[in-house]
Design an enzyme around this catalytic site. Structure first.
Site, short mmCIF file in Angstrom:
data_model
loop_
_atom_site.label_atom_id
_atom_site.label_comp_id
_atom_site.label_asym_id
_atom_site.label_seq_id
_atom_site.Cartn_x
_atom_site.Cartn_y
_atom_site.Cartn_z
N HIS A 166 -4.09 -9.21 3.62
CA HIS A 166 -5.66 -9.82 3.81
C HIS A 166 -6.34 -10.06 5.31
O HIS A 166 -5.13 -11.44 4.81
CB HIS A 166 -6.52 -10.14 2.63
N ARG A 180 0.85 -1.80 0.08
CA ARG A 180 0.21 0.06 0.04
C ARG A 180 0.97 0.99 0.13
O ARG A 180 1.58 1.69 0.21
CB ARG A 180 -1.13 0.03 1.14
N ARG A 185 -1.18 -2.02 -6.64
CA ARG A 185 -0.85 -3.19 -5.69
C ARG A 185 -2.57 -4.50 -6.45
O ARG A 185 -1.72 -5.09 -6.52
CB ARG A 185 -2.02 -2.47 -4.79
N HIS A 189 -3.25 2.77 -6.09
CA HIS A 189 -3.61 1.57 -5.30
C HIS A 189 -3.58 0.83 -7.04
O HIS A 189 -3.50 -1.02 -6.34
CB HIS A 189 -4.95 1.34 -4.46
N LYS A 245 -2.44 -2.27 8.08
CA LYS A 245 -3.64 -1.29 9.07
C LYS A 245 -3.47 -2.36 10.16
O LYS A 245 -3.04 -4.17 10.35
CB LYS A 245 -4.94 -2.11 7.82
N TYR A 284 -9.55 -11.20 -7.29
CA TYR A 284 -8.08 -10.66 -8.32
C TYR A 284 -8.59 -11.80 -9.08
O TYR A 284 -7.13 -11.90 -9.80
CB TYR A 284 -7.20 -10.86 -7.64
#
Length: 324
Positions: free
Chosen positions: A296, A175, A273, A270, A199, A305
């Site tokens: 994730h 990110r 990514r 993004h 995150k 994806y």
């Protein structure tokens, strides 16, 4: 109607300086997001804005924001929809308020959570926007020191740094904030690994390929010291003034590079990514490994994806069908 300040009604205005009911609780909730869950300042700011919109709406409607019925809260969402807020924005507000009310319930401030069972409008499913192979080559050529004819051109220290940033983003799917916060000690070029903090400050280690290593090494061993000009910094990527090369600065650089490459100006960092994830899955990487590299929490997030391009479907059909 809904203005920039939130949901409006015919109940009249109020003094903006007057404290809202629930404001103290919101401050405490935001502190818990910052210090207990380690959410970024940007995320915390979004939570604050979304919950504040609801508290202002409740005040205009003369409602107790903590003891609202399902029907009243549904009216709040309905007014946002009537004001043509996007489904994504409405769902973001709902998510913020679910988190807030859950915290209020756990903290003993309320006995009943009227929001947790609420569902927002269904958003139309869409595939992530990715950068096509030819476009990616043109994009990564801008700061490479090679022009469209394959001739060597002079590069600045900023060019070398920008190339390293873009190569890294495409090499590991990090990110933009993870790239900006990368420390010098987090990059192990000999092992071809970078350590990023995602995150909630979750750490993950991601491998990078030879081209990215070469670009990062050139920047680290030559251009970085010139940009620092005698200063010191713990950050791997630094600005022309020797400070941190921030996520905002990376966004500006990204947009300028898109313009120079003649690509779609609506592409965001993004998209790098998304492209990383799509490309390595198409190349045969397993879903679990990609989930780990992207950071994730849920495998279902990574599964977006796994779409197959029409071109690849045609190739598979041609190879597999008896009459292909």
């Amino acid at each position: 109607m809904i203005s920039d300040a939130g949901v409006e009604s015919d109940c009249g205005k109020y003094d903006e300086d007057e404290q809202l009911v629930g404001e103290d609780e919101l401050v405490a909730y935001l502190e818990s997001l910052s210090f207990e869950r380690n959410l970024s300042a940007h995320t915390v700011r979004n939570y604050r804005n979304d919950v504040s919109d609801y508290l202002r709406w409740a005040k205009r409607k003369e409602l107790d924001p903590f003891h609202i019925t399902h029907r009243q809260f549904r009216r709040y969402l309905g007014e946002m929809d009537a004001a043509r807020y996007s489904k994504r924005t409405i769902n973001r507000h709902l998510s913020a308020l679910k988190g807030f009310f859950s915290w209020l319930n756990v903290s003993g401030i309320i006995d009943v959570d009227p929001v947790s069972a609420m569902s927002g409008p269904k958003s139309a499913s869409s595939l992530p926007k990715v950068i096509r192979n030819n476009d990616m080559r043109a994009f990564l050529l801008v700061h490479s020191g090679i022009d469209a004819d394959g001739e060597q051109v002079e590069r600045t220290c900023e060019d070398v740094r920008d190339q390293a940033v873009l190569e890294l983003m495409y090499a590991c799917g990090a990110r933009i904030l993870e790239v900006a916060n990368l420390k010098l000690c987090d990059v192990d070029l000999s092992s071809q690994l970078v350590k990023v903090f995602g995150k909630g400050s979750k750490e993950r280690i991601i491998p990078i390929h030879d081209l990215a290593v070469e670009s990062l090494r050139e920047y680290r061993d030559h251009s970085r010291d010139e940009l620092l000009a005698g200063k010191t910094s713990e950050f791997f990527f630094v600005s022309s003034r020797g400070g941190q090369f921030s996520d905002q600065a990376i966004r500006r650089m990204f947009k300028k590079t898109l313009l120079a490459a003649g690509l779609d100006p609506t592409l965001s960092p993004h998209a790098m990514r998304h492209t990383f994830a799509s490309d390595i899955l198409a190349g045969g990487a397993d879903l679990r490994s990609v989930q780990e590299m992207l950071g994730h929490a849920s495998l279902s997030t990574t599964q977006i994806y796994t779409h197959v391009s029409p071109e690849r479907l045609k190739a598979i059909h041609s190879q597999a069908h008896p009459r292909g």
